[in-house]
Design a protein around this motif. Structure first.
Motif, PDB file in Angstrom:
ATOM      1  N   SER A 417     105.410  70.145  63.794  1.00  0.00           N
ATOM      2  CA  SER A 417     105.042  68.974  63.089  1.00  0.00           C
ATOM      3  C   SER A 417     106.348  68.105  62.816  1.00  0.00           C
ATOM      4  CB  SER A 417     104.316  69.439  61.715  1.00  0.00           C
ATOM      5  OG  SER A 417     103.250  70.022  61.778  1.00  0.00           O
ATOM      6  N   GLY A 418     107.232  68.559  62.852  1.00  0.00           N
ATOM      7  CA  GLY A 418     108.351  67.698  62.371  1.00  0.00           C
ATOM      8  C   GLY A 418     108.861  66.871  63.469  1.00  0.00           C
ATOM      9  N   VAL A 419     108.462  67.163  64.925  1.00  0.00           N
ATOM     10  CA  VAL A 419     108.839  66.258  66.128  1.00  0.00           C
ATOM     11  C   VAL A 419     108.149  65.001  65.625  1.00  0.00           C
ATOM     12  CG1 VAL A 419     108.219  65.869  68.339  1.00  0.00           C
ATOM     13  CG2 VAL A 419     108.742  68.362  67.641  1.00  0.00           C
ATOM     14  N   LEU A 420     106.914  64.724  65.475  1.00  0.00           N
ATOM     15  CA  LEU A 420     106.414  63.432  64.932  1.00  0.00           C
ATOM     16  C   LEU A 420     106.910  62.975  63.874  1.00  0.00           C
ATOM     17  CD1 LEU A 420     104.241  61.375  65.439  1.00  0.00           C
ATOM     18  CD2 LEU A 420     102.678  62.494  64.090  1.00  0.00           C
ATOM     19  N   TYR A 421     107.308  63.690  62.856  1.00  0.00           N
ATOM     20  CA  TYR A 421     108.018  63.301  61.670  1.00  0.00           C
ATOM     21  C   TYR A 421     109.464  62.562  61.906  1.00  0.00           C
ATOM     22  CZ  TYR A 421     110.434  62.855  57.105  1.00  0.00           C
ATOM     23  OH  TYR A 421     111.162  62.562  56.037  1.00  0.00           O
ATOM     24  N   GLY A 422     109.995  63.154  62.994  1.00  0.00           N
ATOM     25  CA  GLY A 422     111.470  62.877  63.413  1.00  0.00           C
ATOM     26  C   GLY A 422     111.336  61.334  63.928  1.00  0.00           C
ATOM     27  N   PHE A 423     110.194  60.886  64.687  1.00  0.00           N
ATOM     28  CA  PHE A 423     110.225  59.471  65.091  1.00  0.00           C
ATOM     29  C   PHE A 423     109.982  58.681  64.024  1.00  0.00           C
ATOM     30  CE2 PHE A 423     108.512  61.689  68.723  1.00  0.00           C
ATOM     31  CZ  PHE A 423     109.512  61.462  69.605  1.00  0.00           C
ATOM     32  N   VAL A 424     109.229  59.147  63.068  1.00  0.00           N
ATOM     33  CA  VAL A 424     109.102  58.103  61.810  1.00  0.00           C
ATOM     34  C   VAL A 424     110.168  58.369  61.018  1.00  0.00           C
ATOM     35  CG1 VAL A 424     107.790  58.039  59.714  1.00  0.00           C
ATOM     36  CG2 VAL A 424     106.522  58.602  61.487  1.00  0.00           C
ATOM     37  N   MET A 425     111.008  59.024  60.936  1.00  0.00           N
ATOM     38  CA  MET A 425     112.134  59.427  60.194  1.00  0.00           C
ATOM     39  C   MET A 425     113.265  58.435  60.594  1.00  0.00           C
ATOM     40  SD  MET A 425     113.778  60.555  57.472  1.00  0.00           S
ATOM     41  CE  MET A 425     115.438  60.476  56.787  1.00  0.00           C
ATOM     42  N   ASN A 426     113.265  58.351  61.963  1.00  0.00           N
ATOM     43  CA  ASN A 426     114.204  57.505  62.678  1.00  0.00           C
ATOM     44  C   ASN A 426     113.940  55.957  62.595  1.00  0.00           C
ATOM     45  OD1 ASN A 426     115.848  59.465  63.780  1.00  0.00           O
ATOM     46  ND2 ASN A 426     114.474  59.771  65.475  1.00  0.00           N
ATOM     47  N   LEU A 427     112.555  55.752  62.463  1.00  0.00           N
ATOM     48  CA  LEU A 427     112.211  54.197  62.291  1.00  0.00           C
ATOM     49  C   LEU A 427     112.652  53.887  60.858  1.00  0.00           C
ATOM     50  CD1 LEU A 427     110.626  51.671  62.578  1.00  0.00           C
ATOM     51  CD2 LEU A 427     108.383  52.801  61.703  1.00  0.00           C
ATOM     52  N   ALA A 428     112.529  54.888  59.715  1.00  0.00           N
ATOM     53  CA  ALA A 428     112.948  54.577  58.627  1.00  0.00           C
ATOM     54  C   ALA A 428     114.341  54.379  58.391  1.00  0.00           C
ATOM     55  CB  ALA A 428     112.740  55.831  57.437  1.00  0.00           C
ATOM     56  N   LEU A 429     115.447  54.861  59.287  1.00  0.00           N
ATOM     57  CA  LEU A 429     116.790  54.880  59.157  1.00  0.00           C
ATOM     58  C   LEU A 429     117.105  53.453  59.860  1.00  0.00           C
ATOM     59  CD1 LEU A 429     117.979  58.414  60.064  1.00  0.00           C
ATOM     60  CD2 LEU A 429     118.231  57.181  58.040  1.00  0.00           C
ATOM     61  N   ILE A 430     116.510  53.255  60.908  1.00  0.00           N
ATOM     62  CA  ILE A 430     116.384  51.996  61.337  1.00  0.00           C
ATOM     63  C   ILE A 430     116.255  50.719  60.309  1.00  0.00           C
ATOM     64  CG2 ILE A 430     115.663  50.326  63.157  1.00  0.00           C
ATOM     65  CD1 ILE A 430     115.125  52.705  64.943  1.00  0.00           C
ATOM     66  N   LEU A 431     115.312  50.842  59.704  1.00  0.00           N
ATOM     67  CA  LEU A 431     114.822  49.921  58.517  1.00  0.00           C
ATOM     68  C   LEU A 431     115.929  49.864  57.521  1.00  0.00           C
ATOM     69  CD1 LEU A 431     111.072  50.359  58.627  1.00  0.00           C
ATOM     70  CD2 LEU A 431     112.222  48.511  59.499  1.00  0.00           C
ATOM     71  N   ILE A 447     105.937  54.006  54.698  1.00  0.00           N
ATOM     72  CA  ILE A 447     105.782  54.934  55.592  1.00  0.00           C
ATOM     73  C   ILE A 447     104.798  56.085  54.952  1.00  0.00           C
ATOM     74  CG2 ILE A 447     107.306  56.878  56.776  1.00  0.00           C
ATOM     75  CD1 ILE A 447     109.314  54.731  57.065  1.00  0.00           C
ATOM     76  N   ALA A 448     105.307  56.564  53.579  1.00  0.00           N
ATOM     77  CA  ALA A 448     104.423  57.753  53.555  1.00  0.00           C
ATOM     78  C   ALA A 448     102.830  57.566  53.444  1.00  0.00           C
ATOM     79  CB  ALA A 448     104.996  58.200  51.948  1.00  0.00           C
ATOM     80  N   ALA A 449     102.571  56.474  52.923  1.00  0.00           N
ATOM     81  CA  ALA A 449     101.124  56.181  52.398  1.00  0.00           C
ATOM     82  C   ALA A 449     100.138  56.272  53.715  1.00  0.00           C
ATOM     83  CB  ALA A 449     100.897  54.864  51.811  1.00  0.00           C
ATOM     84  N   PRO A 450     100.342  55.659  54.819  1.00  0.00           N
ATOM     85  CA  PRO A 450      99.469  56.006  56.005  1.00  0.00           C
ATOM     86  C   PRO A 450      99.632  57.456  56.400  1.00  0.00           C
ATOM     87  CG  PRO A 450     101.273  54.742  56.748  1.00  0.00           C
ATOM     88  CD  PRO A 450     101.552  54.878  55.104  1.00  0.00           C
ATOM     89  N   GLY A 451     100.711  58.060  56.347  1.00  0.00           N
ATOM     90  CA  GLY A 451     100.873  59.417  57.000  1.00  0.00           C
ATOM     91  C   GLY A 451      99.901  60.480  56.230  1.00  0.00           C
ATOM     92  N   LEU A 452     100.083  60.173  55.040  1.00  0.00           N
ATOM     93  CA  LEU A 452      99.509  61.178  53.959  1.00  0.00           C
ATOM     94  C   LEU A 452      97.883  61.132  54.097  1.00  0.00           C
ATOM     95  CD1 LEU A 452     101.351  60.754  50.861  1.00  0.00           C
ATOM     96  CD2 LEU A 452     101.082  62.770  52.172  1.00  0.00           C
ATOM     97  N   PHE A 453      97.339  59.673  54.263  1.00  0.00           N
ATOM     98  CA  PHE A 453      95.985  59.549  54.203  1.00  0.00           C
ATOM     99  C   PHE A 453      95.404  60.291  55.860  1.00  0.00           C
ATOM    100  CE2 PHE A 453      92.542  56.846  56.166  1.00  0.00           C
ATOM    101  CZ  PHE A 453      91.734  56.856  55.006  1.00  0.00           C
TER     102      PHE A 453
END
Length: 476
Positions: A417-431, A447-453
């Motif tokens: 599951s963390g593989v997909l989260y890793g991409f999102v985390m990298n996006l967050a770090l860029i921002l 970032i959190a809201a759409p993923g949780l939904f």
């Protein structure tokens, strides 16, 4: 000839292991063992929670003390977040290490991981530069991944009350996080120069607790029974079971865990759901920095420099952090009762909604000068709600997996599951690195809201409820 000798040596080792396990199983546990075991697990859990939370609760302080002299005050947290991605290598190695408890037992890893957490915090407390701090963070990340105390609780608590027992211990452990703001208040109330002691004292506690676990904790009955069942199988039975892909015959490991997850529909949906729910982890990563910039904003509006404004915000943040564990513990405590009453899925949905609502209120309050205790409670409620939801998902995974593969699967699920989260985390770090530390709160929610939904929709419609499962018969 050589193969025959190897087989003979292996069988001799297995005979000795059977004798050792039978001796352990037959040895009386003594009156009140269950109570003092839960006490030990509770203290171990407190150590784990502190080791996990201290990086977040000291985020802006460490950034100012170690990273700001190199990168500047305005981008210190952003650069620290980018560099501490190195610690994810520790999490990667943990995925190879954790499944070994399905082969060698729970107790060894309970003791080793607790000692390792203490030693890692000690290393951070002694760091004077970025590389040493990153090394300490690497080892902390490695050892906090295992959660062997959770496996102990789940394998020893009665099925009827498993959710309540777990959530109560988790709530008490979360309250232990209050040690961090207490130490902040003592050593860095207005000056960050004493930050090392905030790490050193929990480090010493962790190493002492590991000794207590070594002396007083016993191996779990669930592991002993599963291991004995495997050892008593003949070579022909093992070969036939392996050929038939029987998960009951496997003795764990990363590959076995991966195969089990992808072979079973329930676990496949849990993996996909968890990949999206993990986006909510953004809510747990930057709450102290969000608080700091929120309370510093009123001083910045008065024309103060950023460094001075953040120093003036320190007492407000420390006061808020006193109520952080209360909010977090309360929501994690409630999780168990919801889980046992209405089911694991209901608990995950309710607490995920609570995480988002609490974070939005916390963010608004910090930026509008609300009372620090209220802001701290709301931030704790947001973080506690998220981890309560993750715990509910973890219980579903546990109750869907046989004992001999349990820690292997619990290792594999966050890894995949963390593989997909890793991409999102990298996006967050860029921002964050593009916009600066002041925007971490807004980026976290976005970032959190759409993923949780998305994750919860998958959980609701595709994952089966597991409340009331007898974990000793899963897979039979």
């Amino acid at each position: 000839m050589e193969a025959t000798q190897k087989t003979a040596r292996r069988k001799m080792r297995e005979v000795r292991e059977i004798e050792r396990l039978e001796k352990e199983r037959s040895r009386p546990k003594g009156h009140g063992y269950a109570y003092y075991l839960l006490l030990i697990l509770c203290v171990v859990y407190i150590t784990d929670e502190i080791a996990t939370a201290i990086g977040g609760q000291m985020q802006s302080v460490i950034a100012q003390a170690i990273f700001a002299p190199v990168f500047g005050a305005e981008m210190a947290v952003a650069r620290m977040s980018a560099l501490t991605m190195i610690s994810l290598l520790g999490a990667g190695l943990a995925f190879l290490y954790k499944p070994l408890s399905d082969r060698f037992g729970r107790k060894f890893f309970l003791v080793t991981n607790t000692f390792g957490m203490g030693l890692s915090l000690l290393l951070i407390s002694l760091s004077t530069n970025i590389p040493v701090y990153l090394l300490g963070g690497f080892f902390t990340t490695f050892f906090v991944q295992h959660d062997m105390q959770v496996v102990y609780i789940i394998e020893t608590a009665p099925a009827k009350h498993r959710g309540k027992v777990y959530s109560m211990i988790k709530a008490v452990a979360t309250m232990g996080i209050m040690l961090i703001p207490v130490l902040r208040n003592i050593f860095i109330s207005t000056d960050i120069s004493g930050w090392r002691m905030v790490y050193m004292i929990p480090a010493i506690v962790g190493m002492i607790v590991s000794g207590l676990a070594l002396m007083f904790a016993r191996e779990t009955d669930a592991f002993i029974m599963a291991r004995l069942a495997y050892l008593r199988m003949s070579d022909e039975e093992r070969a036939a079971a392996k050929k038939g892909k029987s998960e009951r015959a496997s003795q764990g490991g990363l590959i076995s865990g991966i195969k089990f997850c992808f072979r079973h529909k329930q676990l496949r949906w849990i993996l996909l759901s968890g990949a999206f729910v993990m986006w909510g982890m953004m809510l747990t990563s930057y709450y102290e920095t969000t608080m700091t910039y929120g309370y510093a904003s009123k001083f910045l509006s008065q024309g103060m420099a950023l460094e001075e404004a953040k120093q003036r915000a320190l007492p407000f943040v420390t006061s808020a952090l006193f109520l952080f564990p209360v909010g977090s513990a309360l929501l994690q405590f409630v999780q168990g009762f919801i889980s046992d009453k209405w089911g694991r899925k209901a608990a995950a949905v309710i607490l995920s909604a609570s995480a988002l609502c609490s974070f939005l209120l916390f963010f608004f309050g910090a930026n509008n000068n609300w009372a620090p205790y209220l802001v701290g409670f709301l931030s704790g409620a947001a973080v506690g709600s998220f981890w309560g939801a993750m715990d509910a998902c973890s219980v579903i995974t546990t109750e869907s997996t046989p004992t001999n593969l349990r820690t292997s699967v619990l290792t594999v699920t966050p890894m995949i599951s963390g593989v997909l989260y890793g991409f999102v985390m990298n996006l967050a770090l860029i921002l964050i690195n593009a916009y600066g530390d002041a925007y971490v709160g807004i980026i976290s929610v976005a970032i959190a809201a759409p993923g949780l939904f998305i994750g919860l929709m998958i959980l609701i419609f595709k994952v089966k409820e597991t409340r009331g499962t007898d974990i000793n018969t899963v897979g039979e």
